[in-house]
Design a protein around this motif. Structure first.
Motif, PDB file in Angstrom:
ATOM      1  N   TRP A  86      36.224 -21.216  48.087  1.00 56.47           N
ATOM      2  CA  TRP A  86      35.542 -19.921  48.101  1.00 56.47           C
ATOM      3  C   TRP A  86      34.051 -20.177  48.268  1.00 56.47           C
ATOM      4  CZ3 TRP A  86      38.582 -15.790  48.297  1.00 56.47           C
ATOM      5  CH2 TRP A  86      39.841 -15.855  47.735  1.00 56.47           C
ATOM      6  N   GLU A  87      33.396 -19.363  49.071  1.00 56.41           N
ATOM      7  CA  GLU A  87      31.960 -19.498  49.291  1.00 56.41           C
ATOM      8  C   GLU A  87      31.303 -18.146  49.004  1.00 56.41           C
ATOM      9  OE1 GLU A  87      29.859 -21.864  52.700  1.00 56.41           O
ATOM     10  OE2 GLU A  87      30.501 -19.917  53.456  1.00 56.41           O
ATOM     11  N   VAL A  88      30.235 -18.161  48.210  1.00 53.17           N
ATOM     12  CA  VAL A  88      29.494 -16.939  47.891  1.00 53.17           C
ATOM     13  C   VAL A  88      28.191 -16.972  48.688  1.00 53.17           C
ATOM     14  CG1 VAL A  88      28.351 -15.612  46.084  1.00 53.17           C
ATOM     15  CG2 VAL A  88      30.466 -16.840  45.569  1.00 53.17           C
ATOM     16  N   LEU A  89      28.008 -15.971  49.551  1.00 53.99           N
ATOM     17  CA  LEU A  89      26.786 -15.851  50.347  1.00 53.99           C
ATOM     18  C   LEU A  89      25.884 -14.806  49.700  1.00 53.99           C
ATOM     19  CD1 LEU A  89      28.376 -15.635  53.902  1.00 53.99           C
ATOM     20  CD2 LEU A  89      27.636 -17.683  52.681  1.00 53.99           C
ATOM     21  N   TYR A  90      24.585 -15.107  49.668  1.00 46.87           N
ATOM     22  CA  TYR A  90      23.626 -14.141  49.123  1.00 46.87           C
ATOM     23  C   TYR A  90      22.288 -14.315  49.829  1.00 46.87           C
ATOM     24  CZ  TYR A  90      22.533 -18.181  46.127  1.00 46.87           C
ATOM     25  OH  TYR A  90      22.227 -19.423  45.645  1.00 46.87           O
ATOM     26  N   GLU A 119      42.393 -17.810  39.796  1.00 42.13           N
ATOM     27  CA  GLU A 119      41.004 -17.422  39.571  1.00 42.13           C
ATOM     28  C   GLU A 119      40.116 -18.653  39.682  1.00 42.13           C
ATOM     29  OE1 GLU A 119      38.152 -15.455  36.146  1.00 42.13           O
ATOM     30  OE2 GLU A 119      40.254 -15.764  35.723  1.00 42.13           O
ATOM     31  N   THR A 120      38.995 -18.501  40.392  1.00 39.53           N
ATOM     32  CA  THR A 120      38.039 -19.592  40.550  1.00 39.53           C
ATOM     33  C   THR A 120      36.665 -19.112  40.118  1.00 39.53           C
ATOM     34  OG1 THR A 120      39.272 -20.466  42.426  1.00 39.53           O
ATOM     35  CG2 THR A 120      36.994 -21.200  42.196  1.00 39.53           C
ATOM     36  N   ALA A 121      36.017 -19.844  39.212  1.00 35.30           N
ATOM     37  CA  ALA A 121      34.644 -19.537  38.787  1.00 35.30           C
ATOM     38  C   ALA A 121      33.675 -20.250  39.722  1.00 35.30           C
ATOM     39  CB  ALA A 121      34.422 -19.993  37.357  1.00 35.30           C
ATOM     40  N   ILE A 122      32.629 -19.526  40.137  1.00 31.05           N
ATOM     41  CA  ILE A 122      31.618 -20.082  41.031  1.00 31.05           C
ATOM     42  C   ILE A 122      30.254 -19.846  40.385  1.00 31.05           C
ATOM     43  CG2 ILE A 122      30.637 -20.033  43.355  1.00 31.05           C
ATOM     44  CD1 ILE A 122      33.354 -18.564  44.124  1.00 31.05           C
ATOM     45  N   ASP A 123      29.550 -20.918  40.065  1.00 32.47           N
ATOM     46  CA  ASP A 123      28.243 -20.819  39.418  1.00 32.47           C
ATOM     47  C   ASP A 123      27.172 -20.594  40.473  1.00 32.47           C
ATOM     48  OD1 ASP A 123      26.056 -20.931  37.768  1.00 32.47           O
ATOM     49  OD2 ASP A 123      26.204 -23.078  37.393  1.00 32.47           O
TER      50      ASP A 123
END
Length: 67
Positions: A14-18, A33-37
């Motif tokens: 999973w990749e979080v873009l901001y 469920e995957t936690a992403i810091d």
């Protein structure tokens, strides 16, 4: 951040873009469920699902972050 799978067993990461897609954090899929810091407060994000080769499987709409 937490990413939840919805039966998509081919998701490897999973990749979080901001910040308008210029910065990203990612984490290997941890099952349901995957936690992403992300290390900071974000107003909105886009989450991208990637397969084992790094190909994009799908992405969310721009989503507001709820505290």
């Amino acid at each position: 951040m937490h990413a939840f799978w919805n039966g998509a067993t081919e998701v490897a990461r999973w990749e979080v873009l901001y910040r308008r897609g210029r910065e990203a954090e990612s984490a290997a899929s941890g099952g349901i469920e995957t936690a992403i810091d992300v290390g900071e407060y974000l107003r909105s994000v886009v989450v991208v699902a990637r397969d084992r080769e790094g190909r994009e499987l799908g992405r969310s709409a721009v989503t507001p972050v709820v505290e």
